[in-house]
Structures are given as C-alpha cells and as structure tokens.
Design a protein around this motif. Structure first.
Motif, PDB file in Angstrom:
ATOM      1  N   ALA A  19      51.840  17.149  37.189  1.00 47.74           N
ATOM      2  CA  ALA A  19      50.830  16.362  37.912  1.00 47.74           C
ATOM      3  C   ALA A  19      50.932  14.887  37.521  1.00 47.74           C
ATOM      4  CB  ALA A  19      49.428  16.899  37.619  1.00 47.74           C
ATOM      5  N   LEU A  20      51.144  14.625  36.237  1.00 47.37           N
ATOM      6  CA  LEU A  20      51.321  13.251  35.774  1.00 47.37           C
ATOM      7  C   LEU A  20      52.550  12.610  36.416  1.00 47.37           C
ATOM      8  CD1 LEU A  20      50.779  10.808  33.949  1.00 47.37           C
ATOM      9  CD2 LEU A  20      51.984  12.019  32.110  1.00 47.37           C
ATOM     10  N   ALA A  21      53.671  13.338  36.422  1.00 47.21           N
ATOM     11  CA  ALA A  21      54.902  12.799  37.016  1.00 47.21           C
ATOM     12  C   ALA A  21      54.703  12.491  38.498  1.00 47.21           C
ATOM     13  CB  ALA A  21      56.048  13.788  36.819  1.00 47.21           C
ATOM     14  N   LEU A  22      53.968  13.348  39.194  1.00 50.73           N
ATOM     15  CA  LEU A  22      53.691  13.115  40.620  1.00 50.73           C
ATOM     16  C   LEU A  22      52.839  11.859  40.820  1.00 50.73           C
ATOM     17  CD1 LEU A  22      52.921  16.798  41.629  1.00 50.73           C
ATOM     18  CD2 LEU A  22      54.761  15.426  42.621  1.00 50.73           C
ATOM     19  N   LEU A  23      51.790  11.715  40.006  1.00 53.00           N
ATOM     20  CA  LEU A  23      50.935  10.519  40.105  1.00 53.00           C
ATOM     21  C   LEU A  23      51.754   9.260  39.830  1.00 53.00           C
ATOM     22  CD1 LEU A  23      47.790  11.851  38.226  1.00 53.00           C
ATOM     23  CD2 LEU A  23      47.836  11.147  40.630  1.00 53.00           C
ATOM     24  N   GLN A  24      52.605   9.318  38.816  1.00 49.64           N
ATOM     25  CA  GLN A  24      53.417   8.143  38.472  1.00 49.64           C
ATOM     26  C   GLN A  24      54.450   7.828  39.552  1.00 49.64           C
ATOM     27  OE1 GLN A  24      54.622   9.505  34.536  1.00 49.64           O
ATOM     28  NE2 GLN A  24      53.200   8.090  33.543  1.00 49.64           N
ATOM     29  N   ALA A  25      54.817   8.862  40.334  1.00 42.65           N
ATOM     30  CA  ALA A  25      55.769   8.644  41.435  1.00 42.65           C
ATOM     31  C   ALA A  25      55.067   8.203  42.720  1.00 42.65           C
ATOM     32  CB  ALA A  25      56.560   9.929  41.694  1.00 42.65           C
ATOM     33  N   GLY A  26      53.730   8.053  42.672  1.00 43.83           N
ATOM     34  CA  GLY A  26      53.003   7.520  43.829  1.00 43.83           C
ATOM     35  C   GLY A  26      52.312   8.540  44.702  1.00 43.83           C
ATOM     36  N   TYR A  27      52.369   9.811  44.350  1.00 41.56           N
ATOM     37  CA  TYR A  27      51.702  10.843  45.141  1.00 41.56           C
ATOM     38  C   TYR A  27      50.207  10.901  44.810  1.00 41.56           C
ATOM     39  CZ  TYR A  27      56.385  12.790  46.040  1.00 41.56           C
ATOM     40  OH  TYR A  27      57.690  12.977  46.417  1.00 41.56           O
ATOM     41  N   ASP A  28      49.423  11.401  45.757  1.00 43.04           N
ATOM     42  CA  ASP A  28      48.060  11.820  45.483  1.00 43.04           C
ATOM     43  C   ASP A  28      48.095  13.303  45.124  1.00 43.04           C
ATOM     44  OD1 ASP A  28      46.801   9.399  45.891  1.00 43.04           O
ATOM     45  OD2 ASP A  28      46.535   9.739  48.039  1.00 43.04           O
ATOM     46  N   VAL A  29      47.390  13.680  44.086  1.00 40.37           N
ATOM     47  CA  VAL A  29      47.498  15.032  43.543  1.00 40.37           C
ATOM     48  C   VAL A  29      46.141  15.721  43.560  1.00 40.37           C
ATOM     49  CG1 VAL A  29      48.060  16.390  41.481  1.00 40.37           C
ATOM     50  CG2 VAL A  29      49.444  14.382  42.076  1.00 40.37           C
ATOM     51  N   ILE A  30      46.138  16.943  44.071  1.00 40.71           N
ATOM     52  CA  ILE A  30      44.970  17.821  44.021  1.00 40.71           C
ATOM     53  C   ILE A  30      45.349  18.996  43.130  1.00 40.71           C
ATOM     54  CG2 ILE A  30      43.407  19.299  45.343  1.00 40.71           C
ATOM     55  CD1 ILE A  30      44.253  17.560  47.827  1.00 40.71           C
ATOM     56  N   VAL A  31      44.509  19.295  42.160  1.00 42.92           N
ATOM     57  CA  VAL A  31      44.766  20.399  41.233  1.00 42.92           C
ATOM     58  C   VAL A  31      43.730  21.485  41.445  1.00 42.92           C
ATOM     59  CG1 VAL A  31      44.667  21.104  38.797  1.00 42.92           C
ATOM     60  CG2 VAL A  31      45.900  19.020  39.451  1.00 42.92           C
ATOM     61  N   ILE A  32      44.181  22.742  41.586  1.00 42.20           N
ATOM     62  CA  ILE A  32      43.284  23.883  41.498  1.00 42.20           C
ATOM     63  C   ILE A  32      43.679  24.690  40.272  1.00 42.20           C
ATOM     64  CG2 ILE A  32      44.692  25.205  43.159  1.00 42.20           C
ATOM     65  CD1 ILE A  32      42.122  26.784  43.839  1.00 42.20           C
ATOM     66  N   ASP A  33      42.682  25.037  39.457  1.00 42.38           N
ATOM     67  CA  ASP A  33      42.941  25.785  38.226  1.00 42.38           C
ATOM     68  C   ASP A  33      41.662  26.531  37.859  1.00 42.38           C
ATOM     69  OD1 ASP A  33      43.453  26.441  35.344  1.00 42.38           O
ATOM     70  OD2 ASP A  33      45.193  25.140  35.644  1.00 42.38           O
ATOM     71  N   ASN A  34      41.799  27.792  37.423  1.00 41.98           N
ATOM     72  CA  ASN A  34      40.601  28.546  37.029  1.00 41.98           C
ATOM     73  C   ASN A  34      40.274  28.383  35.540  1.00 41.98           C
ATOM     74  OD1 ASN A  34      42.445  30.200  35.714  1.00 41.98           O
ATOM     75  ND2 ASN A  34      42.094  31.987  37.026  1.00 41.98           N
ATOM     76  N   LEU A  35      41.082  27.576  34.832  1.00 42.93           N
ATOM     77  CA  LEU A  35      40.863  27.251  33.419  1.00 42.93           C
ATOM     78  C   LEU A  35      40.867  28.497  32.518  1.00 42.93           C
ATOM     79  CD1 LEU A  35      38.114  24.472  33.742  1.00 42.93           C
ATOM     80  CD2 LEU A  35      40.611  24.209  33.683  1.00 42.93           C
ATOM     81  N   SER A  36      41.569  29.563  32.944  1.00 46.58           N
ATOM     82  CA  SER A  36      41.618  30.773  32.122  1.00 46.58           C
ATOM     83  C   SER A  36      42.485  30.578  30.882  1.00 46.58           C
ATOM     84  CB  SER A  36      42.131  31.957  32.940  1.00 46.58           C
ATOM     85  OG  SER A  36      43.478  31.748  33.323  1.00 46.58           O
ATOM     86  N   ASN A  37      43.457  29.678  30.971  1.00 48.70           N
ATOM     87  CA  ASN A  37      44.305  29.397  29.799  1.00 48.70           C
ATOM     88  C   ASN A  37      44.647  27.914  29.770  1.00 48.70           C
ATOM     89  OD1 ASN A  37      45.746  29.981  27.446  1.00 48.70           O
ATOM     90  ND2 ASN A  37      47.632  30.385  28.562  1.00 48.70           N
ATOM     91  N   SER A  38      43.649  27.085  30.085  1.00 48.39           N
ATOM     92  CA  SER A  38      43.885  25.635  30.165  1.00 48.39           C
ATOM     93  C   SER A  38      42.557  24.915  29.996  1.00 48.39           C
ATOM     94  CB  SER A  38      44.525  25.274  31.520  1.00 48.39           C
ATOM     95  OG  SER A  38      43.700  25.713  32.586  1.00 48.39           O
ATOM     96  N   SER A  39      42.621  23.603  29.991  1.00 52.30           N
ATOM     97  CA  SER A  39      41.424  22.786  29.796  1.00 52.30           C
ATOM     98  C   SER A  39      41.448  21.610  30.760  1.00 52.30           C
ATOM     99  CB  SER A  39      41.383  22.253  28.360  1.00 52.30           C
ATOM    100  OG  SER A  39      40.398  21.250  28.227  1.00 52.30           O
ATOM    101  N   LYS A  40      40.286  21.286  31.323  1.00 53.61           N
ATOM    102  CA  LYS A  40      40.271  20.135  32.229  1.00 53.61           C
ATOM    103  C   LYS A  40      40.398  18.810  31.476  1.00 53.61           C
ATOM    104  CE  LYS A  40      35.243  20.095  32.902  1.00 53.61           C
ATOM    105  NZ  LYS A  40      34.180  20.278  33.925  1.00 53.61           N
ATOM    106  N   VAL A  41      40.264  18.852  30.141  1.00 53.87           N
ATOM    107  CA  VAL A  41      40.526  17.655  29.344  1.00 53.87           C
ATOM    108  C   VAL A  41      41.958  17.175  29.574  1.00 53.87           C
ATOM    109  CG1 VAL A  41      40.646  16.699  27.005  1.00 53.87           C
ATOM    110  CG2 VAL A  41      38.827  18.319  27.605  1.00 53.87           C
ATOM    111  N   SER A  42      42.883  18.117  29.794  1.00 45.01           N
ATOM    112  CA  SER A  42      44.276  17.716  30.052  1.00 45.01           C
ATOM    113  C   SER A  42      44.362  16.794  31.257  1.00 45.01           C
ATOM    114  CB  SER A  42      45.160  18.951  30.268  1.00 45.01           C
ATOM    115  OG  SER A  42      44.819  19.631  31.460  1.00 45.01           O
ATOM    116  N   LEU A  43      43.570  17.084  32.292  1.00 45.32           N
ATOM    117  CA  LEU A  43      43.622  16.264  33.505  1.00 45.32           C
ATOM    118  C   LEU A  43      42.936  14.914  33.310  1.00 45.32           C
ATOM    119  CD1 LEU A  43      43.038  19.029  36.181  1.00 45.32           C
ATOM    120  CD2 LEU A  43      45.198  17.961  35.519  1.00 45.32           C
TER     121      LEU A  43
END
Length: 339
Positions: A19-43
């Motif tokens: 997602a970071l690489a996409l943003l840095q390349a100029g894309y708009d990014v939408i993330v869907i995640d249920n946070l079962s093994n992740s954290s929204k702090v990462s975003l």
C-alpha cells in the motif's frame, strides 16, 4: 483522476508495505482488512511515510454486501488481493477454517469485481503450491498441487479458480505471484511484521527472542538433507516484494489472461545461516533448541526468478544482511510491535 487500487488485507505485513509503494507511485489506495492478524496502526504509519493516507475500511471480504458496496462507492481500477489466513502449522490443525476463509473470501471478491466490471487482479499466492520440489531452483512451469498442507492447498485451489475465470471471460487480467519467504521491514523502522501470538515464521521469531519477549528460538528439525541439517528457504525483502506487485500490475494492464511469476531472490539460506547472520547484525546471542520437524514443512525451497526478470524487468535488490538489518531495526524500535 488517479487510479484507485483496492488492497485486501492491506493492514497486514506485505499488504501495508505494498500500500505504501502504491501511494508513493501516485495511486489512490483503499484498504479492506478485518484486522484478525494486523493493526490499523500500520496504515497510520504508512500515511505518515507517504504524506497521504490510504482509505481504510474495516471489514471481512466474505461480507458480500460490504464488498459490493465498496465497488459501488469507489471507481476502483484494479485489486491487489493479500487477505488470507497464512499459517502452515495452523492450517494443518484447522483445515476447514482455512478453506472457508481463503476460498470464500476470494470468490466473494471476484464476484463483486465482475459485478462492477473490474477485471485487473494481482493475487498473493505462495511457493507452497509447489509442494516438496523434486528439483531446485523452482520454476513457474514445475508441477503444482502436491501441496503438503491445507494452507498451500487453499492457495493452489484459488490459482485454479482464477485460471478458470480468465479462461471463461477474456476481460480478466490476472497476475498470480508466488512468493518465497518475505522478511525485513521498511528501513525507517515504522512498519514491519507483527504477527499475533507466537510467530510462525523464522525472522519475526528470532527478532522476538533478540528483543526479549520470547526466551528462545525453536528450530523445527535439524535432520533435513541440507548442508547443516536445517531447512533452506529463499528469503526476499518485503520492499522487493512490494515492487514486484507494482511491476505485475503494470504488466497485466497490457495483456489479458493469467500470468504467473515467482518472486524471490533465487538463493537459499538455511535456518542456522539466518540465525548467525542475525546475531552478527544485532550483536545479541540467540538461544535456541532443536524441536521435531513440523507437519507440512519441507527441506529446501528456492526460486528460479528468471521469468519475472525477463517479463517484468523486476529483480530483487536487497541482500540477506539488509533484510535482517531492517527486520531488527523494526523490532528493536517497536519491541511490542504495533501495540
């Protein structure tokens, strides 16, 4: 208008770096995640690094109404699909959970994409689809399907499903990326790998021992037919992997059908080699004990990456030393991960 890219599982380890690489390349990014093994702090940290934030939607890909609503609400051009349960060991214990989560989420996603006339898809597959290889390095044309665990079978079944989709409808443009072993973190130490509970993968396990949150490393098997008896894997920096996704996305826009690429370095390192290299980098001894082999594990696995280099112009750049240096920077500055 910038292209909007939907990243499923984008708060996770590989998803957040991509997602970071996409943003840095100029894309708009939408993330869907249920946070079962992740954290929204990462975003939040992805937004800090990129200077702009992805749009985050908390939800489960198996929720068809939600997924269809996302496509109705946003002009999405392509999808990068990372969301999945991914522990080999856990999949052996809970096969139904893995098939239900990984297969149903992908079917729901593809149906919503078709409903919205979105047909560009980059799928996060795995080298586990090759099973126990008869020869290495492993090339894309080598046999698949003789997988040694339910996680691998779920990835193989999804690959078959996507190939059937592209065969039935030429509008589909699909990249299947078979990763080897992603490690490392962003060099600034803000984002990295933060699995819930006991790590299933070697490098986060070593990192937690080094930082003191685990007492010792378990090495599962030292009687494999390898130089030092421990398993050999092809470790690839997560930043190289993220770049591979952008290269694959560019490639499928130009040609339809299903394309398969290995993403690795083309070199194998044993568990003990990784351990010693990490000790040199961190200056910390890593206590370990030998444990029995885990069900579903194999002796040696590394990639033939010539097809990705030839067709995508992509090649891994980071060394094992750099991968482990960045992993240690992440863990030492975030001893409890995102918590």
């Amino acid at each position: 208008m910038r292209h909007k890219i939907l990243v499923t599982g984008g708060a996770g380890y590989i998803g957040s770096h991509t997602a970071l690489a996409l943003l840095q390349a100029g894309y708009d990014v939408i993330v869907i995640d249920n946070l079962s093994n992740s954290s929204k702090v990462s975003l939040e940290r992805v937004g800090e690094i990129a200077g702009r934030n992805p749009l985050f939607i908390e939800g489960d890909l198996r929720d068809a109404a939600l997924v269809n609503q996302i496509f109705n609400d946003h002009p999405i051009e392509s999808v990068l699909h990372f969301a999945a349960l991914k522990s080999v060991e856990e999949s052996v214990r809970e096969p139904l959970r893995y098939f239900e989560n990984n297969l149903v989420s992908t079917m729901t996603l593809c149906q919503a994409m078709a409903n919205a006339n979105v047909f560009n898809l980059v799928f996060s597959s795995s080298a586990v689809v090759y099973g126990a290889p008869s020869i290495v390095p492993i090339a894309e044309h080598h046999p698949t399907g003789q997988t040694t665990n339910p996680y691998g079978r779920s990835k193989f079944m999804i690959e078959q499903m996507l190939a059937d989709l592209a065969e039935a409808d030429p509008r589909w443009k699909i990249a299947i990326l078979r990763y080897f072993n992603p490690v490392g973190a962003h060099p600034n130490g803000l984002i990295g790998e933060d699995p819930n509970g006991m790590p299933n993968n070697l490098v986060p396990y070593i990192c937690r021992v080094a930082v003191g949150t685990l007492a010792e490393l378990k090495i599962f098997g030292n009687d494999y037919p390898t130089a030092d008896g421990t398993g050999v894997r092809d470790y690839i920096h997560v930043l190289d992997l993220a770049d591979g996704h952008l290269s694959a996305l560019d490639a499928i826009r130009k040609s339809g059908g299903t394309h398969i690429w290995n993403l690795g370095t083309g070199q194998g390192n044993s568990v003990l080699e990784v351990l010693r290299e990490f000790e040199d980098i961190s200056g910390r001894p890593i206590p370990y004990k030998i444990a029995p082999r885990r069900p579903g594990d194999i002796a040696t696995c590394f990639a033939d990456v010539s097809k990705a280099e030839r067709e995508l112009g992509w090649k891994a750049k980071y060394t094992l030393n750099e991968m482990l240096r960045d992993a240690w920077k992440w863990q030492s500055t975030n001893p409890l991960g995102y918590k």
